[in-house]
Design a protein around this motif. Sequence first.
Motif, PDB file in Angstrom:
ATOM      1  N   GLY A 318       0.803  -1.205   0.000  1.00 20.17           N
ATOM      2  CA  GLY A 318       0.000   0.000   0.000  1.00 20.17           C
ATOM      3  C   GLY A 318       0.841   1.261   0.000  1.00 20.17           C
ATOM      4  O   GLY A 318       0.477   2.266  -0.630  1.00 20.17           O
ATOM      5  N   GLU A 433      -4.271   7.040   3.583  1.00 22.69           N
ATOM      6  CA  GLU A 433      -4.723   7.262   2.224  1.00 22.69           C
ATOM      7  C   GLU A 433      -5.897   8.237   2.173  1.00 22.69           C
ATOM      8  O   GLU A 433      -6.755   8.237   3.068  1.00 22.69           O
ATOM      9  CB  GLU A 433      -5.179   5.947   1.574  1.00 22.69           C
ATOM     10  CG  GLU A 433      -4.056   4.942   1.363  1.00 22.69           C
ATOM     11  CD  GLU A 433      -4.555   3.682   0.691  1.00 22.69           C
ATOM     12  OE1 GLU A 433      -3.724   2.974   0.109  1.00 22.69           O
ATOM     13  OE2 GLU A 433      -5.764   3.395   0.767  1.00 22.69           O
ATOM     14  N   TRP A 492     -10.062   5.397  -5.295  1.00 20.50           N
ATOM     15  CA  TRP A 492      -9.526   4.806  -4.066  1.00 20.50           C
ATOM     16  C   TRP A 492     -10.080   3.410  -3.850  1.00 20.50           C
ATOM     17  O   TRP A 492      -9.323   2.485  -3.537  1.00 20.50           O
ATOM     18  CB  TRP A 492      -9.884   5.694  -2.870  1.00 20.50           C
ATOM     19  CG  TRP A 492      -9.582   5.041  -1.551  1.00 20.50           C
ATOM     20  CD1 TRP A 492      -8.357   4.930  -0.959  1.00 20.50           C
ATOM     21  CD2 TRP A 492     -10.506   4.379  -0.683  1.00 20.50           C
ATOM     22  NE1 TRP A 492      -8.457   4.235   0.234  1.00 20.50           N
ATOM     23  CE2 TRP A 492      -9.765   3.881   0.424  1.00 20.50           C
ATOM     24  CE3 TRP A 492     -11.874   4.148  -0.730  1.00 20.50           C
ATOM     25  CZ2 TRP A 492     -10.369   3.183   1.462  1.00 20.50           C
ATOM     26  CZ3 TRP A 492     -12.477   3.454   0.313  1.00 20.50           C
ATOM     27  CH2 TRP A 492     -11.736   2.982   1.396  1.00 20.50           C
ATOM     28  N   THR A 496      -7.117   0.719  -3.615  1.00 20.07           N
ATOM     29  CA  THR A 496      -6.602   0.475  -2.274  1.00 20.07           C
ATOM     30  C   THR A 496      -6.490  -1.012  -1.959  1.00 20.07           C
ATOM     31  O   THR A 496      -7.263  -1.841  -2.468  1.00 20.07           O
ATOM     32  CB  THR A 496      -7.492   1.152  -1.219  1.00 20.07           C
ATOM     33  OG1 THR A 496      -6.875   1.008   0.080  1.00 20.07           O
ATOM     34  CG2 THR A 496      -8.871   0.523  -1.185  1.00 20.07           C
TER      35      THR A 496
END
Length: 500
Positions: A318, A433, A492, A496
């Motif tokens: 990530g 994030e 996202w 993600t």
Amino acid sequence: MVIALSLSALASLAIVTQDASPLRAAPRDSATSQAQLTAGDALEVRGQRLDYLQVWDHRRERGGFIRASQVKLTGTTAADAPELLAWLRFVRDTPGQEALGAGLAAAWLKAAPAQTPAADTVEALDALGSMADRVARRASSSNAAGNAQPTAGTNTRLTAQLDGMATYGVRWLSLEVAGQMRICYDGEAFRRVLAQPAATPEQRARAALGLTRHDCVDPATPVSQRDALDRWRADVLDRVTDADMATLPELWRQRVFMRRAGVWASVAFGQARRQEAAALTASAQAGQRALTALAAVNKNELTDDDLIELNDAAMRVGASRWAAEPAVAVTTAGNQRLRVLTIPGSQPGETCVLLTDASHGPQQPLLRHCTFSVVWPASASVNTAGTAVSLAVQPLATWRELWLMKRTPDGWVLDVLPPATGNPLGTDIGVVEFAGWVGDGEPRVLVSREARVDGRYNRRFEVSRIATGEIDKQASTPQLLSAFQRWQDAGWKRQTVMLR
């Protein structure tokens, strides 16, 4: 690998089987103890008195007597090799018997004839490497932060085992990480396993994992050497071929996938830091390999301990996942055009981030901030009102921050959101994030955080006020927050790895 203790001259060998076995001055329990022997110590037998053996300890250069029940008698001829290998197989997976296993492995390597099957040699080296790696982990965990303090007896025994195994040429690396001492095995036996064509897929996988441990990379390693080390670790893992992966037991296959994911993520970060066209291409390829390896992991085939490794691997991937995305530096907000540009700073390795619009060019940007971190321009996102911009910035391979640039009455300012309050230069890893902009009412931003700090893992999803930075709401899963259900960013959600 060097067996430091010469066994060639010992016609009759006694290998100590119990820790803290006393070497006495006479063949009686009441006699003075001259030394405390460790399981695995090799002694030359010179006679017998009562139920004691008269021995000579070449390691300590002294003689004495030891109870016959506390040793295993053997020789170092070819005829003794099968029995020694059988004993080695018996103790190799027994925690606490690693030093004894090292002594048996050394004796077998000396006794094995020249025509010994290569598979037996690989098995002995695999056993030695596995035991050395296991005792090093135990020695490190006894001093890890947050763990209960070990008793004096435990420390003494671990020290004796480490010293005893060092007698047989097993070398240890001592690293200082976040104020704690970490012991790692140098991996010589594992290297020899990988060099042997007779090694089985499982043996190669075990060797590759032993040589590529994340926690045995010295944090003080210079940048250039760290990049080379990460690429070497990736090459080692590639020694476990696709054919090997197809036949590996499921658990070992998952472990290789997880390690590959973490290592390739580090490679991606190292290449991106160079800021060269060829390096950025290599970074994108490494980032994609990291994502592919992580996607191949089947968490249903993992043990509880391996789930911890999975979380760590996911955070590593990530942190560098933007490496696999196209490098875009322009974003649009409403009727005005905001640009996030990056230019080289005044110092080597420095990058300056410029926020510009139609009225403010690179010479007079709305905001300028320089950093030695890796900036991912493709991550830039602007809210609908054009009053806030998010940007992913990665100072370390295992730590990614979120820069939140926001407009205030006094101009544009920068807030840096870390994954957690931790020490990324130590053992802590984490990712924060941008997950979306909330478009109703007061400007807010969706944020997801995942971190392991001081050995504690935490993942949470937040709704934060842009103006003040205060957290409006937070939950362990995005399903518990209505704002995430309505306003989460589609990009996202697609990219993600926190929603694994």
